[in-house]
Design a protein around this motif. Structure first.
Motif, PDB file in Angstrom:
ATOM      1  N   UNK A 222       2.314   5.912  -2.908  1.00  0.00           N
ATOM      2  CA  UNK A 222       3.409   6.820  -3.239  1.00  0.00           C
ATOM      3  C   UNK A 222       3.525   7.002  -4.749  1.00  0.00           C
ATOM      4  N   UNK A 223       3.316   5.915  -5.476  1.00  0.00           N
ATOM      5  CA  UNK A 223       3.370   5.945  -6.942  1.00  0.00           C
ATOM      6  C   UNK A 223       2.155   6.663  -7.536  1.00  0.00           C
ATOM      7  N   UNK A 224       0.998   6.503  -6.910  1.00  0.00           N
ATOM      8  CA  UNK A 224      -0.253   7.012  -7.476  1.00  0.00           C
ATOM      9  C   UNK A 224      -0.515   8.478  -7.149  1.00  0.00           C
ATOM     10  N   UNK A 225      -0.040   8.927  -5.977  1.00  0.00           N
ATOM     11  CA  UNK A 225      -0.332  10.302  -5.535  1.00  0.00           C
ATOM     12  C   UNK A 225       0.985  10.997  -5.198  1.00  0.00           C
ATOM     13  N   UNK A 226       1.595  11.680  -6.168  1.00  0.00           N
ATOM     14  CA  UNK A 226       2.850  12.396  -5.910  1.00  0.00           C
ATOM     15  C   UNK A 226       2.690  13.392  -4.764  1.00  0.00           C
ATOM     16  N   UNK A 227       3.678  13.424  -3.882  1.00  0.00           N
ATOM     17  CA  UNK A 227       3.632  14.355  -2.763  1.00  0.00           C
ATOM     18  C   UNK A 227       2.978  13.798  -1.513  1.00  0.00           C
ATOM     19  N   UNK A 228       2.480  12.565  -1.590  1.00  0.00           N
ATOM     20  CA  UNK A 228       1.839  11.963  -0.423  1.00  0.00           C
ATOM     21  C   UNK A 228       2.880  11.726   0.674  1.00  0.00           C
ATOM     22  N   UNK A 229       2.434  11.858   1.929  1.00  0.00           N
ATOM     23  CA  UNK A 229       3.300  11.570   3.078  1.00  0.00           C
ATOM     24  C   UNK A 229       2.555  10.610   4.006  1.00  0.00           C
ATOM     25  N   UNK A 230       3.271  10.147   5.022  1.00  0.00           N
ATOM     26  CA  UNK A 230       2.670   9.227   5.985  1.00  0.00           C
ATOM     27  C   UNK A 230       2.905   9.767   7.388  1.00  0.00           C
ATOM     28  N   UNK A 231       1.834   9.824   8.159  1.00  0.00           N
ATOM     29  CA  UNK A 231       1.884  10.452   9.478  1.00  0.00           C
ATOM     30  C   UNK A 231       2.554   9.565  10.517  1.00  0.00           C
ATOM     31  N   UNK A 232       3.203  10.239  11.479  1.00  0.00           N
ATOM     32  CA  UNK A 232       3.843   9.521  12.566  1.00  0.00           C
ATOM     33  C   UNK A 232       4.875   8.548  12.044  1.00  0.00           C
TER      34      UNK A 232
ATOM     35  N   UNK B 213       0.831  -1.210   0.000  1.00  0.00           N
ATOM     36  CA  UNK B 213       0.000   0.000   0.000  1.00  0.00           C
ATOM     37  C   UNK B 213       0.861   1.254   0.000  1.00  0.00           C
ATOM     38  N   UNK B 214       1.904   1.264   0.821  1.00  0.00           N
ATOM     39  CA  UNK B 214       2.813   2.412   0.873  1.00  0.00           C
ATOM     40  C   UNK B 214       3.416   2.667  -0.507  1.00  0.00           C
ATOM     41  N   UNK B 215       3.885   1.611  -1.158  1.00  0.00           N
ATOM     42  CA  UNK B 215       4.505   1.746  -2.481  1.00  0.00           C
ATOM     43  C   UNK B 215       3.503   2.217  -3.523  1.00  0.00           C
TER      44      UNK B 215
ATOM     45  N   UNK C  53      -8.163   0.941  -4.524  1.00  0.00           N
ATOM     46  CA  UNK C  53      -8.077   2.155  -3.699  1.00  0.00           C
ATOM     47  C   UNK C  53      -7.172   3.185  -4.361  1.00  0.00           C
ATOM     48  N   UNK C  54      -6.014   2.743  -4.808  1.00  0.00           N
ATOM     49  CA  UNK C  54      -5.041   3.672  -5.377  1.00  0.00           C
ATOM     50  C   UNK C  54      -5.522   4.286  -6.688  1.00  0.00           C
ATOM     51  N   UNK C  55      -6.254   3.524  -7.483  1.00  0.00           N
ATOM     52  CA  UNK C  55      -6.810   4.071  -8.724  1.00  0.00           C
ATOM     53  C   UNK C  55      -7.816   5.181  -8.430  1.00  0.00           C
ATOM     54  N   UNK C  56      -8.647   4.967  -7.432  1.00  0.00           N
ATOM     55  CA  UNK C  56      -9.629   5.999  -7.055  1.00  0.00           C
ATOM     56  C   UNK C  56      -8.916   7.226  -6.486  1.00  0.00           C
TER      57      UNK C  56
ATOM     58  N   UNK D 284     -16.302  10.359   1.977  1.00  0.00           N
ATOM     59  CA  UNK D 284     -17.570  10.136   1.286  1.00  0.00           C
ATOM     60  C   UNK D 284     -17.332   9.770  -0.179  1.00  0.00           C
ATOM     61  N   UNK D 285     -16.362  10.416  -0.803  1.00  0.00           N
ATOM     62  CA  UNK D 285     -16.052  10.120  -2.206  1.00  0.00           C
ATOM     63  C   UNK D 285     -15.592   8.669  -2.363  1.00  0.00           C
ATOM     64  N   UNK D 286     -14.759   8.221  -1.450  1.00  0.00           N
ATOM     65  CA  UNK D 286     -14.305   6.835  -1.499  1.00  0.00           C
ATOM     66  C   UNK D 286     -15.453   5.870  -1.222  1.00  0.00           C
ATOM     67  N   UNK D 287     -16.296   6.231  -0.269  1.00  0.00           N
ATOM     68  CA  UNK D 287     -17.434   5.378   0.059  1.00  0.00           C
ATOM     69  C   UNK D 287     -18.375   5.230  -1.141  1.00  0.00           C
ATOM     70  N   UNK D 288     -18.535   6.292  -1.908  1.00  0.00           N
ATOM     71  CA  UNK D 288     -19.384   6.239  -3.096  1.00  0.00           C
ATOM     72  C   UNK D 288     -18.809   5.289  -4.153  1.00  0.00           C
ATOM     73  N   UNK D 289     -17.525   5.014  -4.043  1.00  0.00           N
ATOM     74  CA  UNK D 289     -16.882   4.055  -4.944  1.00  0.00           C
ATOM     75  C   UNK D 289     -16.784   2.675  -4.297  1.00  0.00           C
ATOM     76  N   UNK D 290     -17.433   2.510  -3.145  1.00  0.00           N
ATOM     77  CA  UNK D 290     -17.466   1.214  -2.479  1.00  0.00           C
ATOM     78  C   UNK D 290     -16.279   0.936  -1.579  1.00  0.00           C
TER      79      UNK D 290
END
Length: 387
Positions: free
Chosen positions: A276-286, A271-273, A369-372, A312-318
């Protein structure tokens, strides 16, 4: 629509084997406090689970007290420490679960207990040097309450070291272990913690069933009166089916601990990989992206754009995820954990997302998840360019 569940830190799907055991237990309708055979059969079911749980944690059965959940366990422990054990000071952190934080606040307001908060650093860690210094600063009866794994960012506390520091300084130590029991091999014969808590629904057991670990030497007393149930520490007829379900879920979790943890850690790393590939600039907390420093079931993502409607947007995609802890869902303001970790500029320009896994989670679900997320991120990028 295919549905994907990635909010396992909030609750987990009930295992089929657990349902089977609970249905069987429901057919035994005896009251465990009754002396006739119906009651004693129900009592045996409870005591078998108590012994099983005690064996798993390397404690005595008398130290396992069944409750409705971790929230009740934490409330009972903290309030009884103040009311019955003479605790005048509580050392804690501002990023504890709400059921701990609000109970401690109540003790300060109603019982005039001194509360000392150990502020976490920007990675979410507590300074153990500061804890020791604070303990040595006063000789009043003290309770330390620090969670084993943070429910939002997954940071792991060195629970054995904290317990040892508390013991050396004459303080009681309570740890909210709701996120770690049945997810880690915990040995309370080696870890001198005085009190801990558990909720069955965090490891594929039923909601409404949990337990408190109460060290027999502590002298803790009941808050709920009206009967001798649970070693006179919690009056009221026990939830037999719920306790049986907890026992079966814990048996499955501990039997398969190595296989489950290996699979989930691999899913988390994947998931981390992929994010990171799908959303440039993403970080991980803590420390949630650090294997070994965080619980393998939790990943706290910081998306590089502001979108209060992301859940909500993710939930609408299941796809079911969390924007914080389950107890904070629906809140429009950032959680206390995020307030501690992020400055105002970051809070106004980013979106936290908690993704949490189980042994049922697949790579295909993470790909979806990453595609959405990629599409949502692209939409924000377009909006920013047009703006």
């Amino acid at each position: 629509m295919k549905k994907i569940y990635l909010d396992n830190a909030a609750t987990t799907p009930l295992a089929d084997e657990v349902i089977t055991e609970m249905v069987s237990a429901m057919k035994n309708f005896g009251n465990p406090s009754s002396t006739h055979s119906y009651g004693q059969e129900a009592k045996i079911l409870i005591e078998n689970v108590r012994r099983q749980v005690a064996d798993d944690l390397k404690v005595t059965p008398a130290e396992i007290i069944f409750t409705s959940c971790g929230t009740e366990s934490n409330n009972m422990i903290i309030k009884s420490c103040v009311r019955n054990l003479g605790v005048q000071r509580i050392i804690t952190s501002p990023i504890e679960h709400k059921c701990v934080a609000e109970t401690i606040t109540e003790m300060r307001t109603r019982k005039n207990v001194e509360v000392v908060y150990l502020k976490p650093d920007k990675t979410g860690d507590i300074s153990l040097d500061e804890l020791e210094k604070t303990l040595k600063s006063s000789d009043v009866k003290t309770l330390v309450s620090l969670m084993h794994a943070n429910n939002e960012i997954g940071n792991l506390l060195d629970i054995k070291k904290v317990a040892t520091i508390c013991k050396e300084n004459g303080a009681l130590f309570h740890s909210d272990t709701v996120q770690t029991i049945a997810h880690m091999d915990i040995d309370f014969s080696e870890i001198p913690v005085d009190f801990a808590s558990c909720s069955a629904h965090k490891f594929h057991g039923p909601k409404g069933s949990g337990f408190a670990f109460i060290r027999k030497s502590s002298g803790l007393k009941s808050l709920i009166t009206g009967g001798p149930q649970e070693r006179s520490l919690r009056a009221g007829t026990e939830n037999v089916a719920g306790i049986v379900g907890l026992g079966k879920a814990m048996e499955l979790a501990m039997t398969n601990l190595d296989a489950y943890s290996k699979h989930i850690q691999e899913i988390k790393d994947y998931t981390i990989a992929r994010i990171t590939e799908s959303v440039p600039g993403v970080r991980f907390n803590g420390r949630s992206a650090e294997a070994g420093a965080s619980l393998y079931t939790v990943l706290s993502v910081l998306l590089p754009f502001k979108d209060p409607m992301i859940g909500m947007k993710l939930d609408m995609q299941g796809i079911a995820v969390s924007q914080g802890s389950a107890c904070s869902s629906g809140a429009s303001k950032p959680s206390m954990v995020m307030l501690m970790l992020l400055d105002d500029e970051e809070l106004n320009a980013t979106t936290p997302l908690r993704v949490s896994f189980s042994h049922l989670t697949t790579r295909e679900e993470i790909d979806d998840l990453c595609e959405v997320l990629k599409k949502i991120a692209s939409g924000h990028l377009i909006e920013n360019v047009n703006g």
